[in-house]
Write a protein that holds these residues in place. Structure first.
Motif, PDB file in Angstrom:
ATOM      1  N   ILE A  86      65.820 -24.740   0.098  1.00 60.55           N
ATOM      2  CA  ILE A  86      66.324 -23.382   0.350  1.00 60.55           C
ATOM      3  C   ILE A  86      65.505 -22.308  -0.390  1.00 60.55           C
ATOM      4  CG2 ILE A  86      68.354 -21.883   0.224  1.00 60.55           C
ATOM      5  CD1 ILE A  86      68.807 -24.095   2.201  1.00 60.55           C
ATOM      6  N   PRO A  87      65.311 -22.416  -1.715  1.00 62.46           N
ATOM      7  CA  PRO A  87      64.486 -21.398  -2.378  1.00 62.46           C
ATOM      8  C   PRO A  87      63.081 -21.313  -1.766  1.00 62.46           C
ATOM      9  CG  PRO A  87      65.618 -22.720  -4.011  1.00 62.46           C
ATOM     10  CD  PRO A  87      65.866 -23.376  -2.689  1.00 62.46           C
ATOM     11  N   ALA A  88      62.514 -22.463  -1.388  1.00 63.02           N
ATOM     12  CA  ALA A  88      61.174 -22.442  -0.801  1.00 63.02           C
ATOM     13  C   ALA A  88      61.176 -21.705   0.525  1.00 63.02           C
ATOM     14  CB  ALA A  88      60.665 -23.876  -0.607  1.00 63.02           C
ATOM     15  N   LEU A  92      59.043 -18.388   1.408  1.00 61.29           N
ATOM     16  CA  LEU A  92      58.155 -18.328   2.574  1.00 61.29           C
ATOM     17  C   LEU A  92      58.449 -17.096   3.414  1.00 61.29           C
ATOM     18  CD1 LEU A  92      56.138 -19.649   4.621  1.00 61.29           C
ATOM     19  CD2 LEU A  92      58.092 -20.832   5.603  1.00 61.29           C
ATOM     20  N   ALA A  93      59.728 -16.847   3.649  1.00 64.29           N
ATOM     21  CA  ALA A  93      60.118 -15.738   4.521  1.00 64.29           C
ATOM     22  C   ALA A  93      59.731 -14.403   3.913  1.00 64.29           C
ATOM     23  CB  ALA A  93      61.619 -15.778   4.762  1.00 64.29           C
ATOM     24  N   ILE A  94      60.025 -14.232   2.630  1.00 63.88           N
ATOM     25  CA  ILE A  94      59.857 -12.914   2.033  1.00 63.88           C
ATOM     26  C   ILE A  94      58.409 -12.664   1.623  1.00 63.88           C
ATOM     27  CG2 ILE A  94      60.522 -11.478   0.069  1.00 63.88           C
ATOM     28  CD1 ILE A  94      63.311 -12.629   0.363  1.00 63.88           C
ATOM     29  N   PHE A  95      57.770 -13.638   0.985  1.00 65.99           N
ATOM     30  CA  PHE A  95      56.439 -13.360   0.432  1.00 65.99           C
ATOM     31  C   PHE A  95      55.279 -13.871   1.276  1.00 65.99           C
ATOM     32  CE2 PHE A  95      59.241 -13.231  -3.281  1.00 65.99           C
ATOM     33  CZ  PHE A  95      58.919 -11.972  -3.750  1.00 65.99           C
ATOM     34  N   MET A  96      55.423 -15.030   1.894  1.00 63.91           N
ATOM     35  CA  MET A  96      54.230 -15.611   2.514  1.00 63.91           C
ATOM     36  C   MET A  96      54.089 -15.327   4.003  1.00 63.91           C
ATOM     37  SD  MET A  96      53.997 -19.143   0.368  1.00 63.91           S
ATOM     38  CE  MET A  96      52.443 -19.698   1.015  1.00 63.91           C
ATOM     39  N   PHE A 260      60.787 -28.547 -11.608  1.00 62.51           N
ATOM     40  CA  PHE A 260      59.367 -28.251 -11.399  1.00 62.51           C
ATOM     41  C   PHE A 260      58.719 -29.196 -10.387  1.00 62.51           C
ATOM     42  CE2 PHE A 260      60.092 -25.983 -15.348  1.00 62.51           C
ATOM     43  CZ  PHE A 260      59.503 -24.776 -15.027  1.00 62.51           C
ATOM     44  N   GLY A 261      58.972 -30.492 -10.565  1.00 64.07           N
ATOM     45  CA  GLY A 261      58.320 -31.462  -9.681  1.00 64.07           C
ATOM     46  C   GLY A 261      58.824 -31.389  -8.265  1.00 64.07           C
ATOM     47  N   LEU A 262      60.146 -31.589  -8.118  1.00 64.70           N
ATOM     48  CA  LEU A 262      60.705 -31.589  -6.772  1.00 64.70           C
ATOM     49  C   LEU A 262      60.808 -30.174  -6.214  1.00 64.70           C
ATOM     50  CD1 LEU A 262      62.215 -32.809  -4.350  1.00 64.70           C
ATOM     51  CD2 LEU A 262      64.319 -32.572  -5.651  1.00 64.70           C
ATOM     52  N   GLY A 263      61.397 -29.271  -7.007  1.00 61.76           N
ATOM     53  CA  GLY A 263      61.634 -27.920  -6.514  1.00 61.76           C
ATOM     54  C   GLY A 263      60.353 -27.144  -6.336  1.00 61.76           C
ATOM     55  N   PHE A 264      59.714 -26.843  -7.454  1.00 61.69           N
ATOM     56  CA  PHE A 264      58.590 -25.906  -7.403  1.00 61.69           C
ATOM     57  C   PHE A 264      57.360 -26.497  -6.733  1.00 61.69           C
ATOM     58  CE2 PHE A 264      55.021 -23.626  -9.447  1.00 61.69           C
ATOM     59  CZ  PHE A 264      55.296 -22.386  -8.906  1.00 61.69           C
ATOM     60  N   VAL A 265      56.980 -27.702  -7.076  1.00 62.69           N
ATOM     61  CA  VAL A 265      55.719 -28.229  -6.538  1.00 62.69           C
ATOM     62  C   VAL A 265      55.896 -28.856  -5.154  1.00 62.69           C
ATOM     63  CG1 VAL A 265      53.806 -29.801  -6.905  1.00 62.69           C
ATOM     64  CG2 VAL A 265      54.804 -28.603  -8.841  1.00 62.69           C
ATOM     65  N   LEU A 266      56.755 -29.857  -5.057  1.00 58.76           N
ATOM     66  CA  LEU A 266      56.833 -30.591  -3.789  1.00 58.76           C
ATOM     67  C   LEU A 266      57.485 -29.776  -2.675  1.00 58.76           C
ATOM     68  CD1 LEU A 266      57.664 -34.169  -5.068  1.00 58.76           C
ATOM     69  CD2 LEU A 266      55.546 -33.375  -4.030  1.00 58.76           C
ATOM     70  N   SER A 267      58.634 -29.159  -2.962  1.00 60.54           N
ATOM     71  CA  SER A 267      59.326 -28.449  -1.893  1.00 60.54           C
ATOM     72  C   SER A 267      58.592 -27.188  -1.478  1.00 60.54           C
ATOM     73  CB  SER A 267      60.749 -28.098  -2.316  1.00 60.54           C
ATOM     74  OG  SER A 267      61.443 -29.272  -2.574  1.00 60.54           O
ATOM     75  N   PHE A 268      58.161 -26.405  -2.441  1.00 58.30           N
ATOM     76  CA  PHE A 268      57.404 -25.206  -2.067  1.00 58.30           C
ATOM     77  C   PHE A 268      56.129 -25.611  -1.354  1.00 58.30           C
ATOM     78  CE2 PHE A 268      59.166 -21.199  -3.811  1.00 58.30           C
ATOM     79  CZ  PHE A 268      60.327 -21.715  -4.353  1.00 58.30           C
ATOM     80  N   GLY A 269      55.499 -26.676  -1.827  1.00 55.71           N
ATOM     81  CA  GLY A 269      54.280 -27.144  -1.185  1.00 55.71           C
ATOM     82  C   GLY A 269      54.532 -27.520   0.257  1.00 55.71           C
ATOM     83  N   TYR A 270      55.637 -28.241   0.490  1.00 56.46           N
ATOM     84  CA  TYR A 270      55.901 -28.668   1.850  1.00 56.46           C
ATOM     85  C   TYR A 270      56.309 -27.502   2.744  1.00 56.46           C
ATOM     86  CZ  TYR A 270      58.008 -30.799   5.907  1.00 56.46           C
ATOM     87  OH  TYR A 270      58.326 -31.113   7.197  1.00 56.46           O
ATOM     88  N   TRP A 271      57.370 -26.793   2.349  1.00 56.27           N
ATOM     89  CA  TRP A 271      57.938 -25.776   3.244  1.00 56.27           C
ATOM     90  C   TRP A 271      57.024 -24.569   3.418  1.00 56.27           C
ATOM     91  CZ3 TRP A 271      61.743 -27.018   6.363  1.00 56.27           C
ATOM     92  CH2 TRP A 271      62.550 -28.097   6.021  1.00 56.27           C
ATOM     93  N   CYS A 272      56.194 -24.255   2.435  1.00 57.51           N
ATOM     94  CA  CYS A 272      55.389 -23.031   2.529  1.00 57.51           C
ATOM     95  C   CYS A 272      53.981 -23.273   3.051  1.00 57.51           C
ATOM     96  CB  CYS A 272      55.307 -22.338   1.170  1.00 57.51           C
ATOM     97  SG  CYS A 272      56.906 -21.867   0.536  1.00 57.51           S
ATOM     98  N   THR A 273      53.485 -24.499   3.009  1.00 55.07           N
ATOM     99  CA  THR A 273      52.091 -24.677   3.432  1.00 55.07           C
ATOM    100  C   THR A 273      51.911 -25.712   4.525  1.00 55.07           C
ATOM    101  OG1 THR A 273      51.513 -26.497   1.938  1.00 55.07           O
ATOM    102  CG2 THR A 273      51.390 -24.276   1.031  1.00 55.07           C
ATOM    103  N   ASP A 274      52.947 -26.471   4.869  1.00 57.05           N
ATOM    104  CA  ASP A 274      52.749 -27.499   5.884  1.00 57.05           C
ATOM    105  C   ASP A 274      52.778 -26.860   7.265  1.00 57.05           C
ATOM    106  OD1 ASP A 274      53.525 -30.905   5.878  1.00 57.05           O
ATOM    107  OD2 ASP A 274      53.037 -29.763   7.668  1.00 57.05           O
TER     108      ASP A 274
END
Lengths: 640, 85
Positions: A86-88, A92-96, A260-274
């Motif tokens: 959800i945060p990711a 994505l919606a607001i910034f990317m 950090f691992g699941l939230g910031f790195v993995l989830s943001f990585g997946y939802w924002c760049t995949d």
């Protein structure tokens, strides 16, 4: 375990398949140029792209895997949603999204080319293309294996049938077809699984009773690495209370690693760049619709734990605390086969075998599993397997958690509704495949074929190429599915390598979008270092009892983890930090190749803020985002 | 694109709703079938739910089609085709 479908269930399944293909057929006449095929002509309303955004990720791994994790880890699995996704999605919606949609890039790799340079794009495009065909092959393999086990259907037929249906509807209608079918699938999942959850929860006696029944599930389990410490009573029903140390919960992660691992790195990585998910938003009909896409997806997403994780929690509670309900998580077929084979050979200790004995055991296992495929013809061995199913289910290590959702469907849904539930499951497998195929044909055609192999051809040529890429992509996927069925290790290895490649990506995008000084060399070397960092860390980390090599420690046994999940989260952090640091250092050491003017629309500080379109408050991305985050916070607190 | 997704969704789920409701009504009281679903005729109940959902989608699709038909062609693209969230 065996599921028996009747006439009405097959009717429901057939109706669904004809609708799926029918939609492709209707859309065929709209496919006039390559942008219709790959980008849906940027003409889809936000509610459709939003639900497709959610659904594209709702493939097999999600539905089956979240159910399995719900049983294995309890409500803590919801961190994948309430801390991760959800945060990711809001970010994505607001910034990317303004950069993705505003730059008119046709794919994520193309954005990298605009922002950095050709080599960064090439690295991302090629690794992504390889990854998608393999993922779609793995998805196909998983579906066929499941159907073979549950329904007794032929493996080859399942592969060919699912591949054929996906091929037809994407070949005809391109991305639009995939998106429309994803929306259809979304409603199938929601309407097919809701009655299942309601019935199962009723059987367990409601939420309060379920919580009570999950207490012995937690307290009976010995913490790995200890002699007789057990998990605290509420471990399966409290999402945060036991995150203080990695020893206190079955996920094997403390709150820092998790956030950090699941939230910031993995989830943001997946939802924002995949590109698989971002492509759905890029097909939206306006900037505002593109920005609303992930937000619309976030609304059902935050309630999805009730649909996919809760069934897993109910399953483990019924299994251990309510045997009179008659529901049990099936025992892993491989464990049963192994134990029959060992009995035939009179091996008592299967842990310490000579190489010859191992070969003999493997041969005996193959024979046994062949015989088990036709239980009617071999009643003795079938009876033996049925007895073992009962004898072995007491130990949670023997259970096949991936069968949690399918076995619940078979246990609770009567003929009729079973058809709906089963169709929903098949639909999720196929749309997972379709999502990969559409992402693959776009990246292949635009980022590899048009960029390196055949530039400056007519648009019709690229449309044709897109259709060819669809066929080839599916054919390669079929090959991968068979590869997966022959050599399980190759697939594990590939998924591991994909993990190395994916983990650092978000650092590159973050620096690229928010720091104009980031250079192409910096991004490229940063990405490579992140991947290398992940690989080296993996070589030093291990969990107790896991085999050396594929599960880690191929350099040395240096860092011990309680669970594979904790190990993966930490690896992601290492990858991200290496990429972040190296990108900054190399960027500062190299000169910029892109001027501020060239970076307008690609970097935050150089892009004019999107002007407020005259939209009501409930359509404004920032307002929506804040509301969604607030509700997510409340959910976290309720289930603290 | 002049293709309203709500139409096929509406048709599909109305069809499923009818199928399940009909089957549920036919098998009402059948102990053997509904033993699994805790003696609840879930086919009948959920059939009605799906039928209602399908009918609602059809209603939205037909309404927006009517609204589009009343607008002169030049302004057609301005007509909102979304229903919000």
């Amino acid at each position: 375990m065996h599921i028996q479908l009747s006439g009405i269930d097959y009717t429901i399944l057939l109706v669904y398949f004809s609708f799926v293909i029918g939609i492709g057929w209707v859309l065929k006449r709209y496919m006039k140029g390559s942008s219709d095929f790959f980008l849906s002509g940027r003409s889809i309303p936000a509610w459709v792209t939003g639900l497709a955004f959610l659904s594209a990720n709702l493939g097999a791994q999600e539905v089956i895997g979240m159910g399995a994790s719900g049983a294995k880890y309890g409500i803590m699995t919801s961190h994948f949603y309430w801390v991760g996704a959800i945060p990711a999605m809001v970010f994505l919606a607001i910034f990317m999204m303004p950069f993705y949609y505003g730059s008119k890039a046709r794919s994520v790799p193309e954005y990298l080319k605009m922002r950095f340079d050709e080599k960064t794009r090439g690295l991302n495009a090629i690794s992504f293309a390889v990854m998608t065909v393999f993922s779609s092959g793995i998805s196909m393999h998983a579906l066929a294996k499941l159907l073979e086990l549950l329904m007794g259907w032929d493996y080859n037929m399942c592969i060919l049938l699912s591949a054929f249906i996906v091929l037809v509807y994407i070949f005809l209608g391109g991305l639009t077809s995939a998106i429309y079918n994803e929306v259809l699938q979304f409603f199938m999942i929601v309407l097919g699984f809701s009655p299942l959850v309601i019935l199962a929860l009723k059987n367990a006696g409601g939420w309060t009773a379920l919580k009570a029944k999950l207490i012995p599930v937690a307290t009976a389990q010995v913490i790995p690495g200890t002699v007789d410490s057990h998990y605290a009573a509420g471990t399966w029903t409290q999402s945060w209370a036991h995150m203080g140390s990695y020893n206190a919960n079955p996920m094997g992660a403390d709150w820092m690693t998790m956030v950090f691992g699941l939230g910031f790195v993995l989830s943001f990585g997946y939802w924002c760049t995949d590109f698989l998910v971002v492509q759905r938003a890029m097909a939206a009909n306006s900037m505002s619709a593109a920005r609303r896409t992930p937000l619309i997806a976030a609304v059902p997403k935050m309630l999805f734990p009730a649909l996919v994780i809760l069934p897993g929690m109910i399953a483990i509670a019924l299994h251990f605390s309510q045997p009179e309900a008659g529901y049990f998580i099936p025992v892993d077929r491989d464990v049963i086969v192994k134990s029959i084979a060992a009995k035939q050979l009179a091996f008592t200790d299967t842990e310490h075998l000579t190489p010859d004995q191992t070969t003999a055991l493997n041969n005996a296992k193959q024979d046994v599993s062949k015989l088990l495929k036709d239980p009617k013809a071999h009643p003795e061995i079938a009876a033996q397997a049925a007895q073992l199913e009962v004898d072995l289910r007491g130990d949670r290590k023997n259970l096949d958690y991936n069968l949690v959702i399918p076995s619940l469907l078979g246990h609770f849904l009567p003929v009729g509704l079973l058809g709906i539930g089963f169709t929903a499951l098949m639909a999720s497998f196929m749309s997972g495949m379709a999502g990969n195929v559409t992402a693959f044909n776009t990246v292949w055609t635009y980022d590899i074929y048009q960029s390196y192999l055949a530039p400056k051809k007519s648009d019709n040529h690229y449309l044709w190429m897109g259709r060819m890429a669809t066929i080839c992509g599916i054919v390669i996927s079929i090959g991968c599915a068979y590869l997966a069925s022959r050599f399980n290790n190759i697939m594990d290895m590939l998924q591991l390598v994909f993990g190395f490649v994916n983990a650092p990506l978000f650092a590159t995008f973050l620096l690229g979008m928010f720091w104009r000084r980031t250079t192409g060399h910096g991004a490229f070397i940063g990405l490579l270092s992140g991947t290398l960092g992940a690989a080296i860390f993996h070589g030093l980390a291990y969990t107790n009892g896991a085999e050396v090599g594929i599960k880690g420690a191929w350099i040395a046994k240096q860092f011990l983890f309680n669970s594979e999940m904790g190990q993966n989260f930490t690896m992601a952090i290492v990858a991200w930090v290496s990429c972040f640091a190296v990108t900054i250092i190399v960027s500062l050491a190299t000169t910029r190749t892109k001027t501020d003017k060239e970076l307008t629309g690609l970097v935050y500080s150089l892009t004019p803020k999107p002007k407020k379109e005259n939209e009501p408050w409930y359509q404004q991305p920032v307002t929506l985002g804040v509301i969604i985050l607030a509700i997510t916070l409340v959910l976290n607190i309720i289930f603290w | 694109m002049n293709f309203d997704l709500r139409l096929p969704i509406g048709i599909l789920f109305s069809l499923y709703g009818l199928l399940l409701t009909g089957y549920g009504a036919l098998t009402n009281g059948d102990k053997e079938i509904y033993k699994r679903s805790l003696d609840i005729n879930i086919n009948l109940i959920w059939g009605v739910v799906m039928l209602a959902f399908g009918a609602f989608m059809l209603l939205l699709a037909i309404r927006s089609r009517k609204a589009q038909a009343q607008v002169p062609p030049a302004a057609k693209s301005k007509v909102p085709t979304t229903t919000g969230v």
